[in-house]
Write a protein that holds these residues in place. Structure first.
Motif, PDB file in Angstrom:
ATOM      1  N   MET A   7       0.843  -1.190   0.000  1.00 40.04           N
ATOM      2  CA  MET A   7       0.000   0.000   0.000  1.00 40.04           C
ATOM      3  C   MET A   7       0.885   1.250   0.000  1.00 40.04           C
ATOM      4  N   PRO A   8       0.551   2.263  -0.825  1.00 39.74           N
ATOM      5  CA  PRO A   8       1.342   3.497  -0.827  1.00 39.74           C
ATOM      6  C   PRO A   8       1.318   4.178   0.544  1.00 39.74           C
ATOM      7  N   THR A   9       2.341   4.979   0.799  1.00 40.41           N
ATOM      8  CA  THR A   9       2.438   5.696   2.062  1.00 40.41           C
ATOM      9  C   THR A   9       1.976   7.129   1.865  1.00 40.41           C
ATOM     10  N   PRO A  10       1.152   7.657   2.777  1.00 39.68           N
ATOM     11  CA  PRO A  10       0.720   9.048   2.642  1.00 39.68           C
ATOM     12  C   PRO A  10       1.853  10.006   2.990  1.00 39.68           C
ATOM     13  N   THR A  11       1.686  11.261   2.603  1.00 40.78           N
ATOM     14  CA  THR A  11       2.656  12.281   2.986  1.00 40.78           C
ATOM     15  C   THR A  11       2.289  12.821   4.370  1.00 40.78           C
ATOM     16  N   LEU A  12       3.314  13.188   5.135  1.00 37.73           N
ATOM     17  CA  LEU A  12       3.133  13.733   6.473  1.00 37.73           C
ATOM     18  C   LEU A  12       3.467  15.216   6.459  1.00 37.73           C
ATOM     19  N   ASP A  13       2.568  16.019   7.016  1.00 36.09           N
ATOM     20  CA  ASP A  13       2.808  17.453   7.110  1.00 36.09           C
ATOM     21  C   ASP A  13       2.291  17.949   8.460  1.00 36.09           C
ATOM     22  N   TYR A  14       2.546  19.217   8.754  1.00 36.61           N
ATOM     23  CA  TYR A  14       2.175  19.793  10.042  1.00 36.61           C
ATOM     24  C   TYR A  14       1.550  21.162   9.828  1.00 36.61           C
ATOM     25  N   VAL A  15       0.657  21.528  10.749  1.00 28.97           N
ATOM     26  CA  VAL A  15       0.076  22.853  10.738  1.00 28.97           C
ATOM     27  C   VAL A  15       0.226  23.447  12.138  1.00 28.97           C
ATOM     28  N   PRO A  16       0.713  24.698  12.249  1.00 29.27           N
ATOM     29  CA  PRO A  16       0.837  25.325  13.565  1.00 29.27           C
ATOM     30  C   PRO A  16      -0.524  25.809  14.060  1.00 29.27           C
ATOM     31  N   CYS A  17      -0.817  25.505  15.326  1.00 24.21           N
ATOM     32  CA  CYS A  17      -2.098  25.863  15.922  1.00 24.21           C
ATOM     33  C   CYS A  17      -1.864  26.680  17.195  1.00 24.21           C
ATOM     34  N   PRO A  18      -2.691  27.661  17.464  1.00 23.03           N
ATOM     35  CA  PRO A  18      -2.480  28.497  18.652  1.00 23.03           C
ATOM     36  C   PRO A  18      -2.986  27.823  19.923  1.00 23.03           C
ATOM     37  N   ASP A  19      -2.358  28.164  21.045  1.00 27.16           N
ATOM     38  CA  ASP A  19      -2.884  27.836  22.365  1.00 27.16           C
ATOM     39  C   ASP A  19      -2.291  28.809  23.374  1.00 27.16           C
TER      40      ASP A  19
END
Length: 301
Positions: free
Chosen positions: A1-13
């Motif tokens: 099975m192909p592997t998905p791409t991993l990414d990130y999003v900055p979120c406030p707290d």
């Protein structure tokens, strides 16, 4: 099975912010987007089989995005565990949708939510004042509704936060099965595939579950009375949903009763109800019949 791409999003707290990880399948420029969000102690790789099926079967370019809710998987852990609550999760998803829209405009948005992920979906689809780049057009609620049974919360609380230490991934998979029998029958290969992303290596050897044990802190503050009071707010969100809605219930579920599921077909978005025999809380959507059900609904014009 192909592997998905991993990414990130900055979120406030309040403590300076955190990063939420997300896994992306399909065409990163596609206007058709399906967001799949996992349950309380799970992570985004739960949807590998479903995401690949959506990509393979969609007649149009499609993006399938599977976040690791903060505190889980590859996402950051919060400095203050009191932030592991629904408003944080909904706010993070708004930030994610805005980032995806900047990446490529979202023209058609669907949401698949398992348990906690379904409640997050209610927070988005049932809050018309939220500024979303696109309305949620199709909503799948996987074994969750406005009324959550207290006995199920007690059962989950009995193991939540106990991340353990295991010598092998196989040992961890066996331990997880002891608290996941409600997921229904799986082959050994299916269960190992579901379990492998659920662990992370420990310094010095061995493995532990992927999530911050502190996600249990606010969960343990829930009382039977507060759970009942929360149901009124969840019904209000549900009644405000405009999306076409599919409600999937494990026929043996201890979290979502048949009576609550039936009520959900008679008010709000008048969900279409499908109950899956031989399964409790919650269907995993890795077995063919479940995958067929979800893809047929999510790929409707």
């Amino acid at each position: 099975m192909p592997t998905p791409t991993l990414d990130y999003v900055p979120c406030p707290d309040a403590a300076g912010g955190h990063r939420m990880a997300y896994w992306q399948w399909g065409d990163a420029a596609a206007g058709r987007v399906v967001v799949c969000v996992h349950g309380l102690s799970r992570q985004g790789r739960d949807f590998d089989v479903l995401a690949q099926a959506l990509v393979d079967r969609s007649p149009d370019p499609i993006r399938v995005v599977c976040p690791d809710v903060v505190g889980r998987g590859r996402s950051d852990w919060l400095k203050d565990p009191r932030g592991y609550v629904q408003p944080t999760y909904v706010g993070d998803m708004v930030v994610l949708l805005e980032a995806l829209h900047r990446q490529a405009p979202i023209a058609d948005l669907s949401w698949f939510g398992s348990s906690m992920g379904g409640l997050i979906g209610l927070g988005l689809a049932g809050s018309p004042k939220l500024s979303l780049p696109s309305p949620v057009r199709r909503l799948v609620l996987n074994d969750v509704g406005p009324v959550i049974q207290w006995q199920a919360l007690q059962r989950i609380g009995g193991y939540l936060g106990q991340t353990g230490r295991f010598e092998t991934v196989g040992e961890a998979a066996h331990a997880m099965w002891t608290v996941s029998a409600g997921f229904g029958a799986h082959t050994a290969e299916q269960w190992l595939a579901l379990s492998t992303p659920m662990v992370r290596p420990l310094d010095g050897g061995g493995w532990t579950l992927h999530y911050d044990p502190a996600i249990a802190v606010p969960f343990r503050e829930v009382t039977e009375q507060s759970a009942l009071q929360g149901a009124a707010g969840l019904w209000a969100l549900y009644d405000a949903v405009k999306a076409r809605t599919l409600l999937v219930r494990g026929a043996r579920s201890d979290l979502l009763t048949h009576d609550t599921a039936l009520a959900m077909t008679q008010r709000g978005p008048h969900a279409r109800l499908v109950e899956i025999e031989g399964v409790g809380h919650a269907p995993t959507f890795v077995v063919p019949g479940q995958v067929d059900l979800a893809t047929a609904f999510l790929l409707e014009p």
